[in-house]
Design a protein around this motif. Structure first.
Motif, short mmCIF file in Angstrom:
data_model
loop_
_atom_site.label_atom_id
_atom_site.label_comp_id
_atom_site.label_asym_id
_atom_site.label_seq_id
_atom_site.Cartn_x
_atom_site.Cartn_y
_atom_site.Cartn_z
N SER A 46 24.33 -2.61 9.47
CA SER A 46 23.57 -1.58 8.71
C SER A 46 22.52 -1.99 7.47
O SER A 46 21.57 -1.23 7.45
CB SER A 46 24.77 -0.62 7.96
OG SER A 46 25.29 -1.57 6.70
N ALA A 47 22.66 -3.06 6.97
CA ALA A 47 21.61 -3.62 5.96
C ALA A 47 20.38 -4.19 7.15
O ALA A 47 19.27 -3.78 6.76
CB ALA A 47 21.99 -4.89 5.38
N VAL A 48 20.48 -4.67 8.13
CA VAL A 48 19.44 -4.99 8.96
C VAL A 48 18.89 -3.73 9.41
O VAL A 48 17.49 -3.64 9.48
CB VAL A 48 20.00 -5.69 10.48
CG1 VAL A 48 19.09 -5.84 11.57
CG2 VAL A 48 20.66 -7.06 9.85
N ASP A 49 19.54 -2.59 9.90
CA ASP A 49 18.95 -1.41 10.28
C ASP A 49 18.07 -0.79 9.11
O ASP A 49 16.97 -0.63 9.42
CB ASP A 49 20.01 -0.11 10.63
CG ASP A 49 20.78 -0.65 11.86
OD1 ASP A 49 20.21 -1.55 12.59
OD2 ASP A 49 21.86 -0.03 12.24
N ARG A 50 18.69 -0.84 8.00
CA ARG A 50 17.83 -0.48 6.60
C ARG A 50 16.61 -1.06 6.54
O ARG A 50 15.44 -0.81 6.15
CB ARG A 50 18.49 -0.53 5.32
CG ARG A 50 19.74 0.86 5.33
CD ARG A 50 20.27 0.69 4.03
NE ARG A 50 21.03 -0.37 3.67
CZ ARG A 50 22.30 -0.33 4.09
NH1 ARG A 50 22.89 0.29 4.80
NH2 ARG A 50 23.02 -1.46 3.32
N PHE A 51 16.53 -2.54 6.55
CA PHE A 51 15.55 -3.44 6.40
C PHE A 51 14.69 -3.26 7.54
O PHE A 51 13.22 -3.13 7.05
CB PHE A 51 16.10 -5.00 6.58
CG PHE A 51 15.13 -5.92 6.32
CD1 PHE A 51 14.31 -5.94 4.98
CD2 PHE A 51 15.07 -7.11 7.12
CE1 PHE A 51 13.37 -6.78 4.88
CE2 PHE A 51 14.14 -8.05 6.81
CZ PHE A 51 13.31 -8.13 5.71
N ALA A 52 15.04 -3.08 8.85
CA ALA A 52 14.05 -2.78 10.01
C ALA A 52 13.05 -1.22 9.29
O ALA A 52 11.91 -1.34 9.92
CB ALA A 52 14.48 -2.75 11.24
N ASP A 53 13.87 -0.45 9.19
CA ASP A 53 13.28 0.92 8.67
C ASP A 53 12.28 0.60 7.66
O ASP A 53 11.10 1.23 7.85
CB ASP A 53 14.33 1.70 8.36
CG ASP A 53 15.13 2.12 9.55
OD1 ASP A 53 14.82 2.16 10.77
OD2 ASP A 53 16.16 2.92 9.36
#
Length: 94
Positions: A46-53
């Motif tokens: 979920s942190a990777v998803d936020r970071f990519a966003d």
């Protein structure tokens, strides 16, 4: 939740769409892979998803690919917001 490879492809596609006559290294060459993997180690998928966003928002806003220091700063901001401790050996600690 997308994989690191999927995020890299999406960031590259966004850069191709949004940036006029982009030249220079691709997102994969901007150490984005290392940054995304470091974020996964700190906060999971979920942190990777936020970071990519956040990376994609930055590309849209600045109309450039964020350079290494900006990428590190974006990652540290997420860690601060989410309470992830950044170890001294993390890519974001440099």
């Amino acid at each position: 939740m997308a994989s690191v490879d999927t995020h890299l492809r999406r960031i590259a596609a966004l850069a191709d769409e949004e940036l006029d006559e982009r030249s220079g290294p691709s997102p994969e060459d901007h150490e984005y892979r290392e940054a995304l993997e470091a974020m996964r180690a700190l906060g999971g998928e979920s942190a990777v998803d936020r970071f990519a966003d956040d990376l994609k928002r930055s590309i849209r806003k600045s109309e450039t690919l964020p350079q290494e220091q900006s990428v590190r700063s974006l990652g540290r901001d997420i860690c601060d917001r989410e309470g992830y401790e950044i170890p001294d050996d993390s890519w974001f600690a440099r």
